[in-house]
Design an enzyme around this catalytic site. Structure first.
Site, short mmCIF file in Angstrom:
data_model
loop_
_atom_site.label_atom_id
_atom_site.label_comp_id
_atom_site.label_asym_id
_atom_site.label_seq_id
_atom_site.Cartn_x
_atom_site.Cartn_y
_atom_site.Cartn_z
N ASP A 253 55.32 24.68 1.75
CA ASP A 253 56.48 23.91 1.27
C ASP A 253 57.35 23.57 2.47
OD1 ASP A 253 58.75 22.99 -0.42
OD2 ASP A 253 57.63 23.95 -2.03
N HIS A 276 56.07 20.84 4.23
CA HIS A 276 56.76 19.68 3.68
C HIS A 276 57.91 19.22 4.57
CE1 HIS A 276 55.35 20.56 -0.74
NE2 HIS A 276 54.35 20.47 0.13
#
Length: 441
Positions: A253, A276
């Site tokens: 993430d 991310h």
């Protein structure tokens, strides 16, 4: 004897005394250092230096099988009571430790010397039905964690779909609970330093700061597979005066996630990827108020990520994101290098709402490298446009041969780069003039 010769002899005599004192002081310092480094028992050094509390003297086996949780807790209690202490997790051991909290206040600053490996259990009986954290540091004033060791959350056991389903899991259940814990969390603490360690394979967030002030994270390695769900590297919320630098983060993430209530955040010299990217938000979920300000991200490398530099907010939220700077960032093989999304939704369908968190005074300077899908994607609120955005020296090239156009919706500011999509000036309904006092931060 002449007056000049007398003065010279006095000078030589004083110089000899000075050198002798310096050598004595150096020997004393070396002696103190050796005492500190060689101490492995629960005894204070005779000269009143930091007391070394070794977890093995409290019964920790470090064989990777025996539960060492109680030994760690006992060692912490002793360290916290000292006027100055070092809690030693020695090298060449694998300590199996269940969920625990190191809470303060303590009598003085505490140094965690982590040279061994600390491992989370995967036995469901070691966990409550809704574990929030694996290792929690709470209400401490002055704590440092450093060393060459690691914390391994053994998250693979949690990431399996069959074990993330809601079941009747409990302390006596046969499966791990569906709620996954954060590996290391600091709550309500002041003057925190995390240095040198490795945090890997967390069930969820790796390192979290909540309600903390004056935090330094340096030379830290965070590692989990890119398909590990919600395994943010460093998560910051309700905290201020945070510096994160010279660290490498690979996760499933956000490498760094900055949430509401955070200000004076500096992130630099970071190697991020996969993951991310570096994100502010999501903010304003459920109509809540979100405030983030004075964030600087610079001199970093982001590669093989879904996003690069991202601000994401939910529709219906209120508050402000302001005074944000992204500068000197090299991106490589990044899907969306520059991304502002005020229509953020982590579900299939989200209802349209008019209000939104106001985003202003955001600078992107010297962002260079390659993208996969779109170089710039700015989706700002219909009712609360983004204002005072600045593009300077944005040089982004597609990984494939076909270049994609940037997308900018309701985004106002000044552009001095190859990427041109901002609207100049101010919007007709300027949030700076129309925002209500309740919506401001």
């Amino acid at each position: 004897m002449s007056r000049t010769r007398k003065a010279y002899l006095v000078f030589v005599f004083i110089l000899v005394l000075s050198l002798r004192d310096e050598c004595t002081g150096a020997r004393d310092f070396k002696k103190k250092s050796l005492i500190l480094l060689s101490s492995s028992d629960d005894t204070a050094s005779s000269d009143g230096d930091s007391k070394v509390v070794d977890v093995t003297t409290y019964g920790a086996k470090g064989d990777g099988v025996t539960d060492d949780t109680e030994a760690f807790q006992a060692a912490w209690t002793s360290a916290c009571e000292q006027n100055s202490s070092t809690l030693l997790i020695p090298a060449d051991y694998n300590f199996l430790v269940g969920p625990l909290t190191f809470s303060g206040p303590c009598n003085s600053n505490v140094l965690f010397k982590v040279d061994g490996n600390v491992i989370a259990p995967v036995n469901p009986r070691s966990w409550t039905s809704k574990p929030l954290n694996w290792i929690n540091f709470s209400k401490l004033n002055g704590v440092t964690i450093n060393g060459n060791g690691s914390f391994d959350g053994q998250g693979a056991a949690w990431w399996k779909i069959s074990q993330l389903e809601d079941t009747d899991s409990s302390e006596n259940g046969s499966k791990l609970p569906s709620m996954r814990p954060t590996a290391l969390r600091f709550y309500g603490s002041f003057d925190v330093s995390v240095q040198g360690i490795t945090i890997q394979n967390s069930p969820q967030f790796h390192l979290k700061f909540d309600g903390c002030t004056f935090v330094t994270v340096v030379n830290v390695t965070i590692s989990s597979p890119e398909n590990s769900p919600n395994t943010d590297g460093i998560h910051v919320q309700n905290s201020e005066e945070i510096e994160i630098y010279h660290s490498s983060i690979a996760c499933g993430d956000d490498c760094v996630s900055i949430q509401t209530g955070s200000s004076a955040i500096r992130v630099h010299d970071i190697n991020c990827g996969p993951g991310h990217g570096i994100s502010i938000g999501g903010l304003g979920k459920g109509g809540t108020k979100a405030c983030v300000s004075n964030v600087s991200v610079y001199d970093s490398n982001i590669h093989d990520t879904l996003n690069g530099l991202r601000i994401k907010t939910w529709q219906g939220g209120i508050g402000q994101v302001k005074s944000v700077s992204f500068s000197n960032i090299q991106v490589s093989n990044v899907r969306l290098p520059i991304d502002i999304d005020q229509f953020y939704c982590d579900k299939t369908v989200c209802s349209n709402q008019s209000s939104g968190v106001y985003i202003s005074d955001v600078t992107y300077q010297k962002i260079t490298g390659t993208y996969v899908k779109t170089p710039v994607y700015l989706a700002c609120s219909d009712d609360v446009p983004c204002t005072d955005l600045k593009f300077q020296k944005i040089e982004l090239q597609p990984v494939a041969t076909q270049e994609k156009s940037p997308f900018c919706w309701n985004s106002y500011g000044d552009q001095q780069s190859d990427v041109e999509c901002l609207q100049p000036g101010r919007p007709p309904h300027d949030p700076a003039q129309t925002l209500s006092p309740e919506d401001r931060c």
